[in-house]
Design a protein around this motif. Structure first.
Motif, PDB file in Angstrom:
ATOM      1  N   SER A  19      -7.824 -32.062  -8.664  1.00  0.00           N
ATOM      2  CA  SER A  19      -7.737 -32.373  -7.252  1.00  0.00           C
ATOM      3  C   SER A  19      -6.446 -33.121  -6.965  1.00  0.00           C
ATOM      4  CB  SER A  19      -8.948 -33.185  -6.824  1.00  0.00           C
ATOM      5  OG  SER A  19      -8.857 -34.500  -7.314  1.00  0.00           O
TER       6      SER A  19
ATOM      7  N   ASP B 237      -2.400 -27.473  -8.391  1.00  0.00           N
ATOM      8  CA  ASP B 237      -3.805 -27.735  -8.684  1.00  0.00           C
ATOM      9  C   ASP B 237      -4.489 -26.472  -9.183  1.00  0.00           C
ATOM     10  OD1 ASP B 237      -6.001 -29.524  -8.817  1.00  0.00           O
ATOM     11  OD2 ASP B 237      -6.772 -28.777  -6.903  1.00  0.00           O
TER      12      ASP B 237
ATOM     13  N   LEU C  46      -6.297 -25.971 -12.850  1.00  0.00           N
ATOM     14  CA  LEU C  46      -7.682 -25.514 -12.991  1.00  0.00           C
ATOM     15  C   LEU C  46      -7.756 -24.210 -13.779  1.00  0.00           C
ATOM     16  CD1 LEU C  46      -9.040 -26.348  -9.431  1.00  0.00           C
ATOM     17  CD2 LEU C  46      -9.581 -27.520 -11.580  1.00  0.00           C
ATOM     18  N   HIS C  47      -6.803 -23.320 -13.557  1.00  0.00           N
ATOM     19  CA  HIS C  47      -6.755 -22.065 -14.304  1.00  0.00           C
ATOM     20  C   HIS C  47      -6.587 -22.343 -15.793  1.00  0.00           C
ATOM     21  CE1 HIS C  47      -5.768 -17.995 -15.496  1.00  0.00           C
ATOM     22  NE2 HIS C  47      -4.697 -18.479 -16.079  1.00  0.00           N
TER      23      HIS C  47
ATOM     24  N   ASN D 279      -9.889 -23.632 -17.169  1.00  0.00           N
ATOM     25  CA  ASN D 279     -10.867 -22.547 -17.237  1.00  0.00           C
ATOM     26  C   ASN D 279     -10.534 -21.576 -18.360  1.00  0.00           C
ATOM     27  OD1 ASN D 279     -13.142 -20.982 -16.171  1.00  0.00           O
ATOM     28  ND2 ASN D 279     -11.559 -19.525 -15.604  1.00  0.00           N
TER      29      ASN D 279
END
Length: 100
Positions: free
Chosen positions: A1, A57, A61-62, A65
């Motif tokens: 975030s 961001d 996150l990628h 993941n």
């Protein structure tokens, strides 16, 4: 975030004696209309100050993941190696999966 990003940047500044060093790399990236709309909506929501923050961001996150997917696949491969051999042929296994 966005808050995590700000905390991370503050730590970088503190680790350099309070001096701010910024490496900026400029890239041209093409987005679909749907992706552009998503980025604009994220900025309009107030969660991000600009498009670049949204992309940074998303990439973070990628990365998280992707690493999780790779770890999960490695665990499944190890489980497969550790299991006893099947009495079924590959064709039989494929056929049984098609039926289920």
């Amino acid at each position: 975030s966005a808050n995590y990003y700000i905390q991370e940047e503050a730590q970088k500044i503190a680790s350099h004696g309070g001096k701010l060093y910024i490496d900026i790399y400029i890239m041209n990236i093409s987005f679909t209309k749907k992706q552009e709309e998503y980025i604009y909506k994220q900025v309009a929501s107030g969660d991000y100050q600009n498009n670049s923050e949204v992309i940074r961001d998303a990439l973070a996150l990628h990365s998280i993941n992707r690493e999780k997917v790779i770890q999960d696949l490695r665990k499944e491969i190890e489980l497969g190696w550790d299991c006893p051999d099947s009495s079924m042929s590959m064709d039989q296994i494929i056929e049984s999966k098609k039926k289920s």
